[in-house]
Design a protein around this motif. Structure first.
Motif, PDB file in Angstrom:
ATOM      1  N   LYS A   1       0.839  -1.191   0.000  1.00  0.00           N
ATOM      2  CA  LYS A   1       0.000   0.000   0.000  1.00  0.00           C
ATOM      3  C   LYS A   1       0.877   1.246   0.000  1.00  0.00           C
ATOM      4  CE  LYS A   1      -3.302   2.048   3.182  1.00  0.00           C
ATOM      5  NZ  LYS A   1      -4.018   1.833   4.429  1.00  0.00           N
ATOM      6  N   ALA A   2       0.470   2.265  -0.733  1.00  0.00           N
ATOM      7  CA  ALA A   2       1.160   3.547  -0.700  1.00  0.00           C
ATOM      8  C   ALA A   2       0.590   4.371   0.442  1.00  0.00           C
ATOM      9  CB  ALA A   2       0.984   4.283  -2.018  1.00  0.00           C
TER      10      ALA A   2
ATOM     11  N   TYR B   1       5.697   3.969   1.941  1.00  0.00           N
ATOM     12  CA  TYR B   1       5.004   2.779   1.460  1.00  0.00           C
ATOM     13  C   TYR B   1       4.934   1.738   2.567  1.00  0.00           C
ATOM     14  CZ  TYR B   1       5.770   4.721  -3.183  1.00  0.00           C
ATOM     15  OH  TYR B   1       5.765   5.530  -4.272  1.00  0.00           O
TER      16      TYR B   1
ATOM     17  N   TRP C   1       8.077   5.345 -10.312  1.00  0.00           N
ATOM     18  CA  TRP C   1       6.838   5.183  -9.572  1.00  0.00           C
ATOM     19  C   TRP C   1       6.677   3.723  -9.210  1.00  0.00           C
ATOM     20  CZ3 TRP C   1       7.925   9.241 -12.353  1.00  0.00           C
ATOM     21  CH2 TRP C   1       7.420  10.474 -11.957  1.00  0.00           C
ATOM     22  N   ILE C   2       6.195   3.487  -8.009  1.00  0.00           N
ATOM     23  CA  ILE C   2       6.038   2.129  -7.496  1.00  0.00           C
ATOM     24  C   ILE C   2       4.554   1.864  -7.314  1.00  0.00           C
ATOM     25  CG2 ILE C   2       6.589   0.571  -5.620  1.00  0.00           C
ATOM     26  CD1 ILE C   2       9.019   2.330  -5.033  1.00  0.00           C
ATOM     27  N   LYS C   3       4.101   0.744  -7.858  1.00  0.00           N
ATOM     28  CA  LYS C   3       2.692   0.408  -7.688  1.00  0.00           C
ATOM     29  C   LYS C   3       2.544  -0.781  -6.744  1.00  0.00           C
ATOM     30  CE  LYS C   3       2.496  -2.368 -11.881  1.00  0.00           C
ATOM     31  NZ  LYS C   3       1.817  -2.580 -13.136  1.00  0.00           N
ATOM     32  N   ARG C   4       1.329  -0.976  -6.279  1.00  0.00           N
ATOM     33  CA  ARG C   4       1.032  -2.051  -5.335  1.00  0.00           C
ATOM     34  C   ARG C   4       1.351  -3.401  -5.979  1.00  0.00           C
ATOM     35  NH1 ARG C   4      -4.350  -1.032  -4.150  1.00  0.00           N
ATOM     36  NH2 ARG C   4      -4.843  -2.174  -6.027  1.00  0.00           N
TER      37      ARG C   4
ATOM     38  N   SER D   1       4.440  -4.552  -6.498  1.00  0.00           N
ATOM     39  CA  SER D   1       5.802  -4.601  -7.035  1.00  0.00           C
ATOM     40  C   SER D   1       6.792  -4.873  -5.911  1.00  0.00           C
ATOM     41  CB  SER D   1       6.139  -3.299  -7.767  1.00  0.00           C
ATOM     42  OG  SER D   1       6.039  -2.211  -6.892  1.00  0.00           O
TER      43      SER D   1
END
Length: 135
Positions: free
Chosen positions: A33-34, A40, A63-66, A68
């Motif tokens: 989760k961000a 994070y 950018w980091i997504k859920r 990863s």
């Protein structure tokens, strides 16, 4: 004034190849989760939830997504008194290449998407339900 493009490209290239070994205080974690402002929530291989901060060289670049994966260093923020458990020091971009490394955690093994449908009764496959049959 924005950062020079050569610095951006160098940062991105650093994340493409996995290192030969991780340090003692480093571990691979999955982002769950961000939390906002470069923070994070991540899940470590043992299932422990940690709050980590994105290193400054990656901010506004990657950018980091859920879901990863990232490399978390818990020693960098040990001397500060706050709720942060570590810092993201690398981002897994080429996951296929990273999974081949010996330090990849067994908890994060890729699950198969193939589901076997052997429990269906073969006599009912392709037939209409009794209510809708023509009389």
């Amino acid at each position: 004034m924005p950062r020079p493009k050569r610095n951006l490209l160098a940062t991105v290239e650093d994340t493409l190849t996995p290192p030969d070994a991780l340090g003692e205080e480093q571990a691979i974690a999955r982002i769950t989760k961000a939390a906002g402002k470069n923070l994070y929530h991540a899940e470590c291989p043992g299932g422990k939830e940690v709050l980590v901060e994105l290193e400054s060289k990656f901010r506004s670049t990657i950018w980091i997504k859920r879901g990863s994966y990232v490399v978390v260093d818990t020693a960098t923020l040990a001397d500060r008194d706050n709720k942060l458990d570590g810092e993201i020091v690398n981002v897994v971009r080429d996951e296929k290449q990273w999974r081949k490394m010996t330090y990849w955690p067994a908890e994060f093994v890729k699950k198969s998407t193939y589901v076997e449908d052997s429990d269906e009764d073969e006599s009912t496959v392709g037939k209409m339900p009794p209510d809708s049959e023509e009389e």
